[in-house]
Design a protein around this motif. Sequence first.
Motif, PDB file in Angstrom:
ATOM      1  N   LEU A 186       9.082  36.045  62.796  1.00  0.00           N
ATOM      2  CA  LEU A 186      10.437  35.773  63.274  1.00  0.00           C
ATOM      3  C   LEU A 186      10.949  37.033  63.967  1.00  0.00           C
ATOM      4  O   LEU A 186      10.861  38.131  63.410  1.00  0.00           O
ATOM      5  CB  LEU A 186      11.363  35.407  62.110  1.00  0.00           C
ATOM      6  N   THR A 187      11.471  36.865  65.185  1.00  0.00           N
ATOM      7  CA  THR A 187      12.040  37.986  65.939  1.00  0.00           C
ATOM      8  C   THR A 187      13.544  37.779  66.079  1.00  0.00           C
ATOM      9  O   THR A 187      13.984  36.705  66.489  1.00  0.00           O
ATOM     10  CB  THR A 187      11.382  38.093  67.325  1.00  0.00           C
ATOM     11  N   TRP A 188      14.314  38.807  65.755  1.00  0.00           N
ATOM     12  CA  TRP A 188      15.788  38.722  65.752  1.00  0.00           C
ATOM     13  C   TRP A 188      16.340  39.933  66.500  1.00  0.00           C
ATOM     14  O   TRP A 188      15.611  40.904  66.753  1.00  0.00           O
ATOM     15  CB  TRP A 188      16.292  38.732  64.308  1.00  0.00           C
ATOM     16  N   ASP A 189      17.620  39.855  66.880  1.00  0.00           N
ATOM     17  CA  ASP A 189      18.229  41.066  67.432  1.00  0.00           C
ATOM     18  C   ASP A 189      18.651  41.963  66.258  1.00  0.00           C
ATOM     19  O   ASP A 189      18.284  41.706  65.112  1.00  0.00           O
ATOM     20  CB  ASP A 189      19.413  40.731  68.350  1.00  0.00           C
ATOM     21  N   THR A 239      11.209  37.522  54.309  1.00  0.00           N
ATOM     22  CA  THR A 239       9.760  37.753  54.382  1.00  0.00           C
ATOM     23  C   THR A 239       9.089  37.345  53.074  1.00  0.00           C
ATOM     24  O   THR A 239       8.026  36.698  53.074  1.00  0.00           O
ATOM     25  CB  THR A 239       9.478  39.224  54.691  1.00  0.00           C
ATOM     26  N   ILE A 240       9.686  37.690  51.947  1.00  0.00           N
ATOM     27  CA  ILE A 240       9.088  37.383  50.646  1.00  0.00           C
ATOM     28  C   ILE A 240       9.181  35.888  50.337  1.00  0.00           C
ATOM     29  O   ILE A 240       8.188  35.252  49.956  1.00  0.00           O
ATOM     30  CB  ILE A 240       9.780  38.201  49.536  1.00  0.00           C
ATOM     31  N   ALA A 241      10.354  35.296  50.526  1.00  0.00           N
ATOM     32  CA  ALA A 241      10.569  33.899  50.136  1.00  0.00           C
ATOM     33  C   ALA A 241       9.840  32.905  51.036  1.00  0.00           C
ATOM     34  O   ALA A 241       9.351  31.876  50.569  1.00  0.00           O
ATOM     35  CB  ALA A 241      12.062  33.594  50.132  1.00  0.00           C
ATOM     36  N   ALA A 242       9.751  33.208  52.342  1.00  0.00           N
ATOM     37  CA  ALA A 242       9.167  32.256  53.291  1.00  0.00           C
ATOM     38  C   ALA A 242       7.823  32.719  53.835  1.00  0.00           C
ATOM     39  O   ALA A 242       7.231  32.019  54.667  1.00  0.00           O
ATOM     40  CB  ALA A 242      10.131  32.024  54.455  1.00  0.00           C
ATOM     41  N   ASP A 243       7.337  33.874  53.355  1.00  0.00           N
ATOM     42  CA  ASP A 243       6.090  34.450  53.872  1.00  0.00           C
ATOM     43  C   ASP A 243       6.174  34.560  55.394  1.00  0.00           C
ATOM     44  O   ASP A 243       5.285  34.138  56.137  1.00  0.00           O
ATOM     45  CB  ASP A 243       4.899  33.607  53.455  1.00  0.00           C
ATOM     46  N   LEU A 244       7.293  35.129  55.848  1.00  0.00           N
ATOM     47  CA  LEU A 244       7.588  35.187  57.275  1.00  0.00           C
ATOM     48  C   LEU A 244       7.998  36.605  57.664  1.00  0.00           C
ATOM     49  O   LEU A 244       9.155  37.000  57.463  1.00  0.00           O
ATOM     50  CB  LEU A 244       8.729  34.209  57.606  1.00  0.00           C
ATOM     51  N   PRO A 245       7.105  37.417  58.224  1.00  0.00           N
ATOM     52  CA  PRO A 245       7.462  38.767  58.656  1.00  0.00           C
ATOM     53  C   PRO A 245       8.556  38.737  59.729  1.00  0.00           C
ATOM     54  O   PRO A 245       8.539  37.885  60.618  1.00  0.00           O
ATOM     55  CB  PRO A 245       6.157  39.320  59.231  1.00  0.00           C
ATOM     56  N   VAL A 246       9.503  39.658  59.621  1.00  0.00           N
ATOM     57  CA  VAL A 246      10.627  39.705  60.554  1.00  0.00           C
ATOM     58  C   VAL A 246      10.530  40.969  61.398  1.00  0.00           C
ATOM     59  O   VAL A 246      10.295  42.065  60.878  1.00  0.00           O
ATOM     60  CB  VAL A 246      11.972  39.688  59.795  1.00  0.00           C
ATOM     61  N   TYR A 247      10.732  40.807  62.726  1.00  0.00           N
ATOM     62  CA  TYR A 247      10.692  41.930  63.661  1.00  0.00           C
ATOM     63  C   TYR A 247      12.007  41.970  64.428  1.00  0.00           C
ATOM     64  O   TYR A 247      12.634  40.927  64.684  1.00  0.00           O
ATOM     65  CB  TYR A 247       9.517  41.789  64.633  1.00  0.00           C
ATOM     66  N   PHE A 248      12.423  43.181  64.816  1.00  0.00           N
ATOM     67  CA  PHE A 248      13.713  43.371  65.461  1.00  0.00           C
ATOM     68  C   PHE A 248      13.542  43.853  66.898  1.00  0.00           C
ATOM     69  O   PHE A 248      12.702  44.720  67.182  1.00  0.00           O
ATOM     70  CB  PHE A 248      14.570  44.370  64.663  1.00  0.00           C
ATOM     71  N   CYS A 249      14.367  43.290  67.782  1.00  0.00           N
ATOM     72  CA  CYS A 249      14.330  43.676  69.195  1.00  0.00           C
ATOM     73  C   CYS A 249      14.902  45.077  69.385  1.00  0.00           C
ATOM     74  O   CYS A 249      15.632  45.598  68.546  1.00  0.00           O
ATOM     75  CB  CYS A 249      15.139  42.686  70.033  1.00  0.00           C
ATOM     76  N   PRO A 268      18.055  41.533  75.378  1.00  0.00           N
ATOM     77  CA  PRO A 268      18.019  40.103  75.060  1.00  0.00           C
ATOM     78  C   PRO A 268      16.789  39.393  75.615  1.00  0.00           C
ATOM     79  O   PRO A 268      16.391  38.357  75.086  1.00  0.00           O
ATOM     80  CB  PRO A 268      19.305  39.557  75.701  1.00  0.00           C
ATOM     81  N   TRP A 269      16.175  39.945  76.687  1.00  0.00           N
ATOM     82  CA  TRP A 269      14.976  39.301  77.249  1.00  0.00           C
ATOM     83  C   TRP A 269      13.798  39.308  76.279  1.00  0.00           C
ATOM     84  O   TRP A 269      12.846  38.559  76.456  1.00  0.00           O
ATOM     85  CB  TRP A 269      14.595  40.000  78.548  1.00  0.00           C
ATOM     86  N   GLN A 270      13.860  40.159  75.248  1.00  0.00           N
ATOM     87  CA  GLN A 270      12.774  40.165  74.274  1.00  0.00           C
ATOM     88  C   GLN A 270      12.818  38.927  73.377  1.00  0.00           C
ATOM     89  O   GLN A 270      11.873  38.675  72.627  1.00  0.00           O
ATOM     90  CB  GLN A 270      12.839  41.449  73.434  1.00  0.00           C
ATOM     91  N   ARG A 271      13.908  38.177  73.454  1.00  0.00           N
ATOM     92  CA  ARG A 271      14.002  36.874  72.804  1.00  0.00           C
ATOM     93  C   ARG A 271      14.411  35.852  73.863  1.00  0.00           C
ATOM     94  O   ARG A 271      15.371  35.103  73.720  1.00  0.00           O
ATOM     95  CB  ARG A 271      15.044  36.883  71.678  1.00  0.00           C
ATOM     96  N   GLY A 272      13.626  35.779  74.921  1.00  0.00           N
ATOM     97  CA  GLY A 272      14.006  34.954  76.068  1.00  0.00           C
ATOM     98  C   GLY A 272      14.163  33.480  75.748  1.00  0.00           C
ATOM     99  O   GLY A 272      15.097  32.822  76.228  1.00  0.00           O
ATOM    100  N   SER A 273      13.265  32.945  74.933  1.00  0.00           N
ATOM    101  CA  SER A 273      13.357  31.519  74.589  1.00  0.00           C
ATOM    102  C   SER A 273      14.642  31.228  73.838  1.00  0.00           C
ATOM    103  O   SER A 273      15.311  30.213  74.060  1.00  0.00           O
ATOM    104  CB  SER A 273      12.153  31.099  73.744  1.00  0.00           C
ATOM    105  N   ASN A 274      15.017  32.129  72.928  1.00  0.00           N
ATOM    106  CA  ASN A 274      16.224  31.927  72.138  1.00  0.00           C
ATOM    107  C   ASN A 274      17.476  32.062  72.990  1.00  0.00           C
ATOM    108  O   ASN A 274      18.431  31.291  72.842  1.00  0.00           O
ATOM    109  CB  ASN A 274      16.247  32.931  70.983  1.00  0.00           C
ATOM    110  N   GLU A 275      17.482  33.039  73.886  1.00  0.00           N
ATOM    111  CA  GLU A 275      18.632  33.212  74.766  1.00  0.00           C
ATOM    112  C   GLU A 275      18.832  31.972  75.633  1.00  0.00           C
ATOM    113  O   GLU A 275      19.949  31.499  75.838  1.00  0.00           O
ATOM    114  CB  GLU A 275      18.434  34.444  75.654  1.00  0.00           C
ATOM    115  N   VAL A 322      11.413  46.542  60.993  1.00  0.00           N
ATOM    116  CA  VAL A 322      10.167  46.723  61.739  1.00  0.00           C
ATOM    117  C   VAL A 322      10.431  46.295  63.174  1.00  0.00           C
ATOM    118  O   VAL A 322      10.863  45.163  63.430  1.00  0.00           O
ATOM    119  CB  VAL A 322       9.031  45.879  61.130  1.00  0.00           C
ATOM    120  N   MET A 323      10.178  47.192  64.122  1.00  0.00           N
ATOM    121  CA  MET A 323      10.542  46.934  65.505  1.00  0.00           C
ATOM    122  C   MET A 323       9.529  46.031  66.194  1.00  0.00           C
ATOM    123  O   MET A 323       8.384  45.892  65.785  1.00  0.00           O
ATOM    124  CB  MET A 323      10.684  48.255  66.269  1.00  0.00           C
ATOM    125  N   ILE A 324       9.973  45.453  67.312  1.00  0.00           N
ATOM    126  CA  ILE A 324       9.167  44.497  68.057  1.00  0.00           C
ATOM    127  C   ILE A 324       7.874  45.116  68.591  1.00  0.00           C
ATOM    128  O   ILE A 324       6.878  44.428  68.808  1.00  0.00           O
ATOM    129  CB  ILE A 324      10.008  43.896  69.211  1.00  0.00           C
TER     130      ILE A 324
END
Length: 400
Positions: A299-302, A314-324, A329-336, A223-225
């Motif tokens: 959670l946003t990942w590259d 997503t299932i185990a932690a009830d945490l939807p994941v989105y992809f940049c 890389p600026w779409q995850r600026g804090s992580n960079e 699923v995209m950002i």
Amino acid sequence: MGATGHVPLPQEVRRRFWQLIAAGSSTEDASAAVGVTGSTGRRWFVEAGGIPPVQLAEPNGRYLSVSEREEIAPDRAAGLGVREIARRLERSPSTISRELARGCLTRRPAGRYKASVAQARAEARARRPKPAKLTQHPVLRDWVADKLEHLQWSPEQISHRLRLAFPDDESMRISHEAIYQSLYVQGRGALRRELAVCLRTGRALRKPRRRADGRRERIKDKVMISERPAEVADRAVPGHWEGDLMVGKDSGSAVGTLVERTTRFTMLLHLPADHGAEAVAAAITAKITTMPVALRRTLTWDQGIELARHAEITIAADLPVYFCDPHSPWQRGSNENTNGLLRQYLPKGTDLSGHSAADLDAIADKLNGRPRKTLGFHTPAEELARLLSDDQLAGVASTS
């Protein structure tokens, strides 16, 4: 008008007089052209020794000249106000106001202004090099050195944190540039040279950060950002995370990073032997579930292949994941930014498998204990503690 009945001439008259002299006019012709008597023009010429005592060009807008100070003195003695003097000199009223405050013989507002005193004081202020503040303030020097050596704070963090630590002590202030100069500039070495290795880069020269090389592999059902909730963008709601994989020497080792967007709180994933999709998914699930449910929103990942098992997270932690998006890389600026800070402890090109889980937790604690400019120089740990101790999380959970 002064006590003698003399009305001071605007500086522009004398400037024009000397411009004509420089162009080859005689003193009589120059005097007549600017509207003064020949004796006045000759007196100006003799007093100056034939060398223009005023600027022939327009004022540069920064420093007052000797001649401008000589103009201020009779104008002030004649009772002219700050704005009128500023108009005559074509200067800002604030410039004249400061000059009068600095150049008076006494500190009283109505003190007599003397051009020679003002010029001497200006030259003393402009004298270089100035003694470094840290050489003259041992308490401040020791505080700065302690934060550099033991906490690895950056000069900017130290500079701004001083205002929070000593709000009523103006002497405990120093700019981050002054700290850098004390470390690196010859003749300004108030701090021990070896403290430079405590900086994040460990270098004297500041180099631009390199762009991270992303791994672009195909991942099923991602699923995209662009489909991520809009509330993530403004960081007002906590619980949205950014993640990445820091790879060691020859891609043989790795450490995972998770950064909460609102507080910049960081957690590190221990991946000693394997950083494939299964190991990364298990590590993320184990670490993120230590947080309250209200702090596990997205959670946003590259597009690294290590997150191929995102559905399991997503299932185990009830945490939807989105992809940049690719190469963004600026779409995850804090992580960079956090990854850059972590390289002080986990340098590029080293074997990261030698760090135990306890080592990584200690590194994360140091990072979470650093003041951050974006947090008003509070620390991520302080911001997370504030969230956990007040009613904000309850409000977030009620809207989930």
